[in-house]
Scaffold this motif. Structure first.
Motif, mmCIF file in Angstrom:
data_model
loop_
_atom_site.group_PDB
_atom_site.id
_atom_site.type_symbol
_atom_site.label_atom_id
_atom_site.label_comp_id
_atom_site.label_asym_id
_atom_site.label_seq_id
_atom_site.Cartn_x
_atom_site.Cartn_y
_atom_site.Cartn_z
ATOM 1 N N THR A 213 -109.636 3.126 -13.367
ATOM 2 C CA THR A 213 -108.657 2.067 -13.625
ATOM 3 C C THR A 213 -108.813 1.498 -15.027
ATOM 4 O OG1 THR A 213 -108.628 1.493 -11.271
ATOM 5 C CG2 THR A 213 -107.776 -0.146 -12.823
ATOM 6 N N LEU A 214 -110.071 1.281 -15.436
ATOM 7 C CA LEU A 214 -110.325 0.779 -16.790
ATOM 8 C C LEU A 214 -109.882 1.785 -17.843
ATOM 9 C CD1 LEU A 214 -111.636 -1.549 -18.435
ATOM 10 C CD2 LEU A 214 -113.757 -0.233 -18.383
ATOM 11 N N ALA A 215 -110.077 3.072 -17.567
ATOM 12 C CA ALA A 215 -109.671 4.109 -18.518
ATOM 13 C C ALA A 215 -108.155 4.138 -18.683
ATOM 14 C CB ALA A 215 -110.173 5.472 -18.050
ATOM 15 N N GLN A 216 -107.412 3.954 -17.602
ATOM 16 C CA GLN A 216 -105.958 3.944 -17.702
ATOM 17 C C GLN A 216 -105.479 2.783 -18.575
ATOM 18 O OE1 GLN A 216 -105.156 4.010 -13.425
ATOM 19 N NE2 GLN A 216 -104.334 6.063 -13.616
ATOM 20 N N VAL A 217 -106.100 1.621 -18.412
ATOM 21 C CA VAL A 217 -105.757 0.483 -19.271
ATOM 22 C C VAL A 217 -106.134 0.776 -20.717
ATOM 23 C CG1 VAL A 217 -106.211 -1.964 -19.709
ATOM 24 C CG2 VAL A 217 -106.005 -1.133 -17.357
ATOM 25 N N TYR A 218 -107.274 1.448 -20.912
ATOM 26 C CA TYR A 218 -107.723 1.817 -22.256
ATOM 27 C C TYR A 218 -106.694 2.699 -22.955
ATOM 28 C CZ TYR A 218 -110.539 4.116 -25.872
ATOM 29 O OH TYR A 218 -111.006 4.630 -27.059
ATOM 30 N N PHE A 219 -106.180 3.700 -22.253
ATOM 31 C CA PHE A 219 -105.183 4.588 -22.856
ATOM 32 C C PHE A 219 -103.885 3.840 -23.155
ATOM 33 C CE2 PHE A 219 -107.443 8.097 -20.345
ATOM 34 C CZ PHE A 219 -108.240 8.419 -21.429
ATOM 35 N N GLN A 220 -103.544 2.858 -22.331
ATOM 36 C CA GLN A 220 -102.308 2.122 -22.550
ATOM 37 C C GLN A 220 -102.396 1.214 -23.775
ATOM 38 O OE1 GLN A 220 -101.860 0.207 -18.753
ATOM 39 N NE2 GLN A 220 -100.635 1.861 -17.891
ATOM 40 N N VAL A 221 -103.472 0.429 -23.888
ATOM 41 C CA VAL A 221 -103.556 -0.517 -25.007
ATOM 42 C C VAL A 221 -103.822 0.199 -26.325
ATOM 43 C CG1 VAL A 221 -104.338 -2.384 -23.521
ATOM 44 C CG2 VAL A 221 -106.019 -0.941 -24.648
ATOM 45 N N HIS A 222 -104.405 1.396 -26.277
ATOM 46 C CA HIS A 222 -104.610 2.175 -27.498
ATOM 47 C C HIS A 222 -103.412 3.067 -27.828
ATOM 48 C CE1 HIS A 222 -108.863 1.046 -27.032
ATOM 49 N NE2 HIS A 222 -108.981 1.332 -28.309
ATOM 50 N N GLN A 223 -102.328 2.900 -27.077
ATOM 51 C CA GLN A 223 -101.091 3.631 -27.325
ATOM 52 C C GLN A 223 -101.322 5.143 -27.297
ATOM 53 O OE1 GLN A 223 -99.112 2.123 -30.851
ATOM 54 N NE2 GLN A 223 -99.830 0.050 -30.467
ATOM 55 N N LYS A 224 -101.915 5.602 -26.196
ATOM 56 C CA LYS A 224 -102.202 7.016 -26.008
ATOM 57 C C LYS A 224 -101.580 7.500 -24.695
ATOM 58 C CE LYS A 224 -106.524 6.992 -28.642
ATOM 59 N NZ LYS A 224 -107.974 7.283 -28.623
ATOM 60 N N PRO A 225 -100.251 7.542 -24.635
ATOM 61 C CA PRO A 225 -99.599 7.963 -23.382
ATOM 62 C C PRO A 225 -99.890 9.408 -23.014
ATOM 63 C CG PRO A 225 -97.995 7.786 -25.162
ATOM 64 C CD PRO A 225 -99.271 7.211 -25.684
ATOM 65 N N LEU A 226 -100.079 10.277 -24.014
ATOM 66 C CA LEU A 226 -100.387 11.671 -23.711
ATOM 67 C C LEU A 226 -101.751 11.791 -23.030
ATOM 68 C CD1 LEU A 226 -99.588 14.632 -23.865
ATOM 69 C CD2 LEU A 226 -100.584 14.722 -26.158
ATOM 70 N N GLN A 227 -102.734 11.042 -23.506
ATOM 71 C CA GLN A 227 -104.046 11.030 -22.869
ATOM 72 C C GLN A 227 -103.951 10.471 -21.448
ATOM 73 O OE1 GLN A 227 -106.859 12.304 -23.835
ATOM 74 N NE2 GLN A 227 -106.298 12.879 -25.908
ATOM 75 N N TYR A 228 -103.091 9.490 -21.264
ATOM 76 C CA TYR A 228 -102.865 8.915 -19.928
ATOM 77 C C TYR A 228 -102.301 9.971 -18.981
ATOM 78 C CZ TYR A 228 -101.179 5.574 -16.417
ATOM 79 O OH TYR A 228 -100.947 4.883 -15.242
ATOM 80 N N LEU A 229 -101.330 10.731 -19.465
ATOM 81 C CA LEU A 229 -100.732 11.789 -18.647
ATOM 82 C C LEU A 229 -101.751 12.884 -18.332
ATOM 83 C CD1 LEU A 229 -98.308 13.173 -17.298
ATOM 84 C CD2 LEU A 229 -97.694 14.097 -19.542
ATOM 85 N N LEU A 230 -102.531 13.296 -19.321
ATOM 86 C CA LEU A 230 -103.552 14.319 -19.097
ATOM 87 C C LEU A 230 -104.597 13.852 -18.096
ATOM 88 C CD1 LEU A 230 -104.085 15.635 -22.748
ATOM 89 C CD2 LEU A 230 -102.827 16.745 -20.887
ATOM 90 N N PHE A 231 -104.936 12.576 -18.164
ATOM 91 C CA PHE A 231 -105.897 12.014 -17.212
ATOM 92 C C PHE A 231 -105.356 12.102 -15.790
ATOM 93 C CE2 PHE A 231 -107.100 8.288 -14.710
ATOM 94 C CZ PHE A 231 -108.478 8.439 -14.667
ATOM 95 N N VAL A 232 -104.102 11.734 -15.595
ATOM 96 C CA VAL A 232 -103.499 11.784 -14.258
ATOM 97 C C VAL A 232 -103.405 13.220 -13.751
ATOM 98 C CG1 VAL A 232 -101.386 11.320 -12.943
ATOM 99 C CG2 VAL A 232 -102.235 9.629 -14.580
ATOM 100 N N LEU A 233 -102.994 14.147 -14.615
ATOM 101 C CA LEU A 233 -102.888 15.555 -14.204
ATOM 102 C C LEU A 233 -104.261 16.128 -13.860
ATOM 103 C CD1 LEU A 233 -100.266 16.908 -16.777
ATOM 104 C CD2 LEU A 233 -99.902 16.251 -14.389
ATOM 105 N N LEU A 234 -105.272 15.769 -14.642
ATOM 106 C CA LEU A 234 -106.631 16.236 -14.347
ATOM 107 C C LEU A 234 -107.103 15.707 -12.997
ATOM 108 C CD1 LEU A 234 -109.162 17.724 -15.341
ATOM 109 C CD2 LEU A 234 -109.896 15.575 -16.409
#
Length: 327
Positions: A213-234
């Motif tokens: 959960t903390l990692a998802q917030v981290y990707f959002q505030v750092h403006q990294k939507p692609l990393q967010y998507l890769l995290f969910v797919l993984l």
């Protein structure tokens, strides 16, 4: 704008930028290419929005406002038109929507796997285990991701918001885990024949979900939507694979469910710790300033724990009403 200088050669379509550390950069500013520039032309680093809708006071363009982008690697500044920001919003929205739809679709696709390997009694046990995991997550996380999101933009934190939040998750989560194990031994609770190993696995799963959960917030505030998507797919790939192997192929039942969750969030924890590049776990709150900041984080996030429980009760109320009428 006082700590860097910006010179523009309008007729050549070039922007000459000198950053605070005297790094000299030469960047194209042609209007045709401006929409597509999302990388630094000096070091090819990622650009991050530093100032929103600021006027270009150096050139006295009263009728023009820009978003000011700063390179995360070399520190130079670029200006961005509204078209760039609209394109970035569209791209980010599409990536976040894809991540959310993928997560919902994966939950739907996993139903046949569960139905083919679990009995009605197993479904009931897993349902109760999920309740225990939820309670552990709500208590052990203290909704600290909300505080990390809030104080990430505070200059006093100096970019250590997620270091502090992750340290709190590890320390407080470990304390709650030890407390639950002590209660299990003292009261000799029979947790669906899972034993102390099952209680320990539930605690580890809860800690893994808190970090995710903390990692998802981290990707959002750092403006990294692609990393967010890769995290969910993984997460989807690991979870479906482990569920198929442990529950369908090996037929481990409830234990297979617990082990699949443990494997999924264990691997995700290793992945996000590498992506978040947090090297100051625990040491970020070892000094006096870090402990004071951790208190501020906890005080801010504690009221959200009640919100989490309230939302869970509201979501469960409809289910309880349906079950009462179905008997």
């Amino acid at each position: 704008l006082s700590y860097f200088y910006l010179f523009s050669v309008q007729r050549l379509g070039l922007t000459l930028v000198v950053s605070r550390n005297s790094t000299l950069g030469l960047c194209w500013k042609m209007r045709i290419l401006q929409v597509y520039i999302m990388k630094c032309k000096v070091c090819n680093g990622n650009l991050r929005t530093k100032f929103f809708n600021q006027k270009d006071i150096n050139f006295q363009r009263i009728d023009r406002i820009f978003d000011w982008l700063q390179c995360e690697s070399c520190g130079i500044f670029l200006i961005s038109s509204a078209k760039v920001w609209k394109l970035k919003i569209f791209k980010s929205t599409a990536l976040y929507a894809s991540a959310n739809m993928s997560s919902q679709l994966a939950s739907f696709l996993m139903l046949p796997l569960y139905a083919s390997s679990l009995s009605i009694e197993d479904f009931a046990i897993i349902s109760m285990i999920e309740v225990y995991i939820f309670i552990f997550i709500a208590i052990s996380s203290v909704s600290i991701s909300r505080a990390a999101q809030r104080f990430f933009f505070d200059k006093k934190i100096e970019g250590k918001a997620f270091d502090i939040a992750l340290s709190i998750i590890f320390i407080w989560g470990s304390f709650v885990s030890i407390l639950l194990l002590s209660i299990y031994f003292i009261l000799n609770i029979n947790l669906y024949q899972l034993g102390v190993q099952g209680v320990f696995i539930i605690c580890l799963i809860g800690l893994g979900q808190n970090i995710s959960t903390l990692a998802q917030v981290y990707f959002q505030v750092h403006q990294k939507p692609l990393q967010y998507l890769l995290f969910v797919l993984l997460k989807i790939i690991i979870l479906i694979s482990s569920v198929y192997v442990l529950m369908v192929w090996k037929d481990f039942g409830v234990s297979g469910y617990l082990y699949s969750q443990l494997i999924t969030y264990g691997l995700l924890t290793l992945y996000v710790l590498n992506k978040m590049r947090i090297n100051a776990i625990l040491t970020s709150i070892s000094n006096l300033k870090g402990r004071e900041l951790s208190k501020v984080f906890i005080i801010f996030s504690l009221p959200y724990v009640l919100t989490v429980f309230s939302q869970w009760i509201m979501s469960m109320s409809g289910r309880l009403i349906l079950e009462s009428y179905s008997v």
